[in-house]
Motif scaffolding. Structure first.
Motif, PDB file in Angstrom:
ATOM      1  N   GLY A  85       0.775  -1.220   0.000  1.00 55.57           N
ATOM      2  CA  GLY A  85       0.000   0.000   0.000  1.00 55.57           C
ATOM      3  C   GLY A  85       0.810   1.275   0.000  1.00 55.57           C
ATOM      4  N   LEU A  86       2.111   1.188   0.233  1.00 54.14           N
ATOM      5  CA  LEU A  86       2.967   2.366   0.374  1.00 54.14           C
ATOM      6  C   LEU A  86       3.866   2.553  -0.855  1.00 54.14           C
ATOM      7  N   ARG A  87       4.193   3.804  -1.152  1.00 54.95           N
ATOM      8  CA  ARG A  87       5.052   4.110  -2.299  1.00 54.95           C
ATOM      9  C   ARG A  87       6.464   3.626  -2.047  1.00 54.95           C
ATOM     10  N   ARG A 199      -9.825  -1.397   8.546  1.00 56.24           N
ATOM     11  CA  ARG A 199      -9.672  -2.353   9.652  1.00 56.24           C
ATOM     12  C   ARG A 199      -8.390  -3.161   9.500  1.00 56.24           C
ATOM     13  N   ASP A 200      -8.077  -3.556   8.264  1.00 60.05           N
ATOM     14  CA  ASP A 200      -6.850  -4.324   8.034  1.00 60.05           C
ATOM     15  C   ASP A 200      -5.614  -3.487   8.351  1.00 60.05           C
ATOM     16  N   TYR A 201      -5.598  -2.224   7.895  1.00 56.48           N
ATOM     17  CA  TYR A 201      -4.440  -1.375   8.149  1.00 56.48           C
ATOM     18  C   TYR A 201      -4.285  -1.056   9.630  1.00 56.48           C
ATOM     19  N   ALA A 207       3.878   2.651  11.063  1.00 55.69           N
ATOM     20  CA  ALA A 207       4.670   2.976   9.869  1.00 55.69           C
ATOM     21  C   ALA A 207       4.181   2.244   8.616  1.00 55.69           C
ATOM     22  N   GLU A 208       3.391   1.190   8.790  1.00 57.08           N
ATOM     23  CA  GLU A 208       2.927   0.399   7.655  1.00 57.08           C
ATOM     24  C   GLU A 208       1.471   0.687   7.293  1.00 57.08           C
ATOM     25  N   ARG A 209       0.842   1.593   7.998  1.00 55.58           N
ATOM     26  CA  ARG A 209      -0.559   1.894   7.739  1.00 55.58           C
ATOM     27  C   ARG A 209      -0.693   2.870   6.574  1.00 55.58           C
TER      28      ARG A 209
END
Length: 243
Positions: A85-87, A199-201, A207-209
């Motif tokens: 989900g992150l760049r 909910r998953d995030y 730092a991973e959300r």
């Protein structure tokens, strides 16, 4: 909540309506079908917004490695995408329609790599046609299919397991069947999917959300784009252009 939002995961279930099949990423797709690949949150909403901002084409890669290899071959192209989900640090943009909505992309060629959407595009080796769709261009996609391949059987691939892709698949099927699906039902499905993602995030370390709040507004903007995104298969990727 409409009953179809409560279906099990798309990669477990297969739904058939006439000549239209809705399947998940693990399904085997027969050759010669019109293949429509859905990723509402966020890959193909991001792609549609990039085209709105002037992108000339988008090379959709099945992995970050393929995307980086394409960039080495074509250093003038912009990298767009995500991992978890992150760049990625070496990418020009994340997989965010909100970020792309203010980018100046006139005439630029992009390379996009995402966990689901772009990977789903490359998994059908011999389609009659392959298209990328999200809620923002769902009606334009239905029109393109009817105009070009009206009698060809269709397979709709839900690349994610959350509610938004299933809602978009049902909406597209309704358009193709002529049953006038409701925009409000599609938006409700997208919002339900966004809540699942949130909910998953929330279970991940901070730092991973991923904060999807700005992106979801664009993902819910049904039919803002009056174009289809049609793919051309290459050796290791699919190139999307407007139609």
């Amino acid at each position: 909540m409409p009953a179809f939002y409560r279906l099990g995961r798309c990669d477990r279930d297969r739904i058939t309506s006439g000549a239209v099949s809705i399947v998940g990423m693990d399904a085997q797709v027969p050759a010669g079908r019109v293949v429509v690949v859905i990723d509402v949150i966020r890959a193909f909403t991001t792609a549609a917004v990039a085209f709105e901002r002037g992108a000339a084409e988008i090379a959709c890669a099945p992995s970050l490695e393929v995307a980086r290899s394409l960039r080495r071959r074509h250093p003038d192209r912009l990298l767009v995408g995500e991992s978890g989900g992150l760049r990625p640090a070496d990418f020009d943009f994340g997989n965010s329609p909100f970020d792309l909505s203010t980018a100046s992309l006139d005439g630029r060629r992009l390379i996009q790599a995402t966990s689901n959407g772009t990977r789903g595009l490359v998994r059908c080796p011999d389609p009659a046609a392959v298209l990328a769709v999200s809620a923002v261009n769902v009606t334009a996609t239905a029109r393109w299919i009817e105009r070009h391949d009206g009698r060809t059987p269709r397979t709709i691939i839900c690349t994610g397991s959350t509610a938004e892709d299933r809602a978009c698949a049902r909406h597209l099927t309704g358009l193709l069947d002529g049953t006038a699906p409701r925009r409000a039902d599609l938006i409700a499905g997208i919002m339900a999917g966004a809540a699942e993602h949130a909910r998953d995030y929330a279970r991940l370390p901070p730092a991973e959300r991923v904060d999807l709040s700005d992106d979801v507004r664009l993902c819910c903007d049904v039919d803002r784009a009056d174009f289809a995104m049609v793919g051309e298969l290459r050796d290791d990727h699919v190139v999307l252009t407007l139609a």
